[in-house]
Scaffold this motif. Structure first.
Motif, PDB file in Angstrom:
ATOM      1  N   LEU A 198      69.831  14.581  54.469  1.00 14.51           N
ATOM      2  CA  LEU A 198      68.521  14.091  54.883  1.00 14.51           C
ATOM      3  C   LEU A 198      67.717  13.725  53.640  1.00 14.51           C
ATOM      4  O   LEU A 198      67.496  14.565  52.772  1.00 14.51           O
ATOM      5  CB  LEU A 198      67.786  15.173  55.685  1.00 14.51           C
ATOM      6  CG  LEU A 198      66.515  14.725  56.385  1.00 14.51           C
ATOM      7  CD1 LEU A 198      66.851  13.734  57.499  1.00 14.51           C
ATOM      8  CD2 LEU A 198      65.784  15.916  56.957  1.00 14.51           C
ATOM      9  N   THR A 235      68.967  15.872  64.400  1.00 12.10           N
ATOM     10  CA  THR A 235      68.413  15.049  63.316  1.00 12.10           C
ATOM     11  C   THR A 235      66.900  14.937  63.457  1.00 12.10           C
ATOM     12  O   THR A 235      66.165  15.047  62.467  1.00 12.10           O
ATOM     13  CB  THR A 235      69.051  13.653  63.307  1.00 12.10           C
ATOM     14  OG1 THR A 235      70.464  13.796  63.126  1.00 12.10           O
ATOM     15  CG2 THR A 235      68.471  12.784  62.207  1.00 12.10           C
ATOM     16  N   ARG A 240      65.339  18.176  62.310  1.00 10.96           N
ATOM     17  CA  ARG A 240      65.372  18.254  60.841  1.00 10.96           C
ATOM     18  C   ARG A 240      64.306  17.353  60.224  1.00 10.96           C
ATOM     19  O   ARG A 240      63.634  17.744  59.265  1.00 10.96           O
ATOM     20  CB  ARG A 240      66.759  17.854  60.320  1.00 10.96           C
ATOM     21  CG  ARG A 240      67.815  18.896  60.574  1.00 10.96           C
ATOM     22  CD  ARG A 240      69.201  18.432  60.176  1.00 10.96           C
ATOM     23  NE  ARG A 240      69.298  18.057  58.781  1.00 10.96           N
ATOM     24  CZ  ARG A 240      70.288  17.327  58.283  1.00 10.96           C
ATOM     25  NH1 ARG A 240      71.255  16.888  59.055  1.00 10.96           N
ATOM     26  NH2 ARG A 240      70.307  17.028  56.997  1.00 10.96           N
ATOM     27  N   CYS A 241      64.140  16.159  60.770  1.00  7.23           N
ATOM     28  CA  CYS A 241      63.125  15.223  60.255  1.00  7.23           C
ATOM     29  C   CYS A 241      61.720  15.769  60.476  1.00  7.23           C
ATOM     30  O   CYS A 241      60.862  15.659  59.595  1.00  7.23           O
ATOM     31  CB  CYS A 241      63.267  13.856  60.924  1.00  7.23           C
ATOM     32  SG  CYS A 241      64.745  12.959  60.458  1.00  7.23           S
ATOM     33  N   GLU A 244      60.802  18.945  60.765  1.00 11.75           N
ATOM     34  CA  GLU A 244      60.572  20.071  59.861  1.00 11.75           C
ATOM     35  C   GLU A 244      60.331  19.590  58.432  1.00 11.75           C
ATOM     36  O   GLU A 244      59.442  20.096  57.739  1.00 11.75           O
ATOM     37  CB  GLU A 244      61.751  21.050  59.911  1.00 11.75           C
ATOM     38  CG  GLU A 244      61.847  21.815  61.212  1.00 11.75           C
ATOM     39  CD  GLU A 244      60.558  22.543  61.572  1.00 11.75           C
ATOM     40  OE1 GLU A 244      59.979  23.205  60.692  1.00 11.75           O
ATOM     41  OE2 GLU A 244      60.129  22.430  62.736  1.00 11.75           O
TER      42      GLU A 244
END
Length: 182
Positions: A105, A147, A150-151, A153
């Motif tokens: 990421l 995903t 995760r983005c 966060e």
């Protein structure tokens, strides 16, 4: 908020418009545009307003008008009490773009990194870190739920830095303007 642009309810209001021109970009253009727009709106100062004999509303001129507006409208004849001095923003949204490249990421990617990425996602959070929007342009790979989490966060972590930079920048501009004087 739109109410902050009101001069006289039902009679007159300021109209705010904002144009963003991208002169050069090296990635995360949406993030930079949103940050610049927010800074411009937060830094905008609206002049005090007075009412003319004909019933029109015009900007009051000079330092005496600003002082009278700050004091509640006394001093200048026809000065509209409570006319806005700045644009009130209910939310301060900031965007953070993330790219996925081979399971890695990348936060705040460059233009080259964006071109190589399998997918890009922009997450917009408000001043309290609440999700305001997600933008996923077309790409090679769909962004799955993991995903997106995760983005989001990563955006929350980066949002603190961006908010601090924005406040610091606006604080320095205010100090510079006060030092320069009228």
């Amino acid at each position: 908020q739109l109410a902050s642009l009101c001069i006289a309810e039902g009679k007159a209001a300021w109209r705010a418009s904002l144009d963003v021109y991208i002169l050069d970009a090296d990635g995360a253009v949406l993030d930079a545009s949103l940050l610049a727009s927010l800074a411009a709106l937060r830094n905008t100062r609206i002049p005090a307003v007075r009412n003319t004999r004909e019933g029109h509303y015009v900007a009051a001129r000079g330092a005496s008008a600003a002082a009278a507006a700050a004091a509640g409208g006394g001093g200048d004849t026809g000065l509209v009490a409570g006319s806005p001095s700045c644009i009130g923003l209910f939310r301060t949204p900031l965007g953070v773009t993330c790219c996925l490249y081979r399971q890695h990421l990348l936060v705040d990617p460059t233009a080259d990194e964006e071109r190589l990425a399998e997918c890009a996602v922009t997450v917009v959070l408000d001043q309290a870190g609440r999700l305001q929007g997600v933008y996923k342009p077309g790409g090679k790979v769909l962004a799955d739920a993991a995903t997106l989490v995760r983005c989001t966060e990563a955006a929350r972590l980066r949002h603190r830095d961006l908010s601090g930079l924005l406040e610091e920048s606006l604080g320095q501009q205010g100090a510079t303007a006060q030092a320069a004087g009228p």
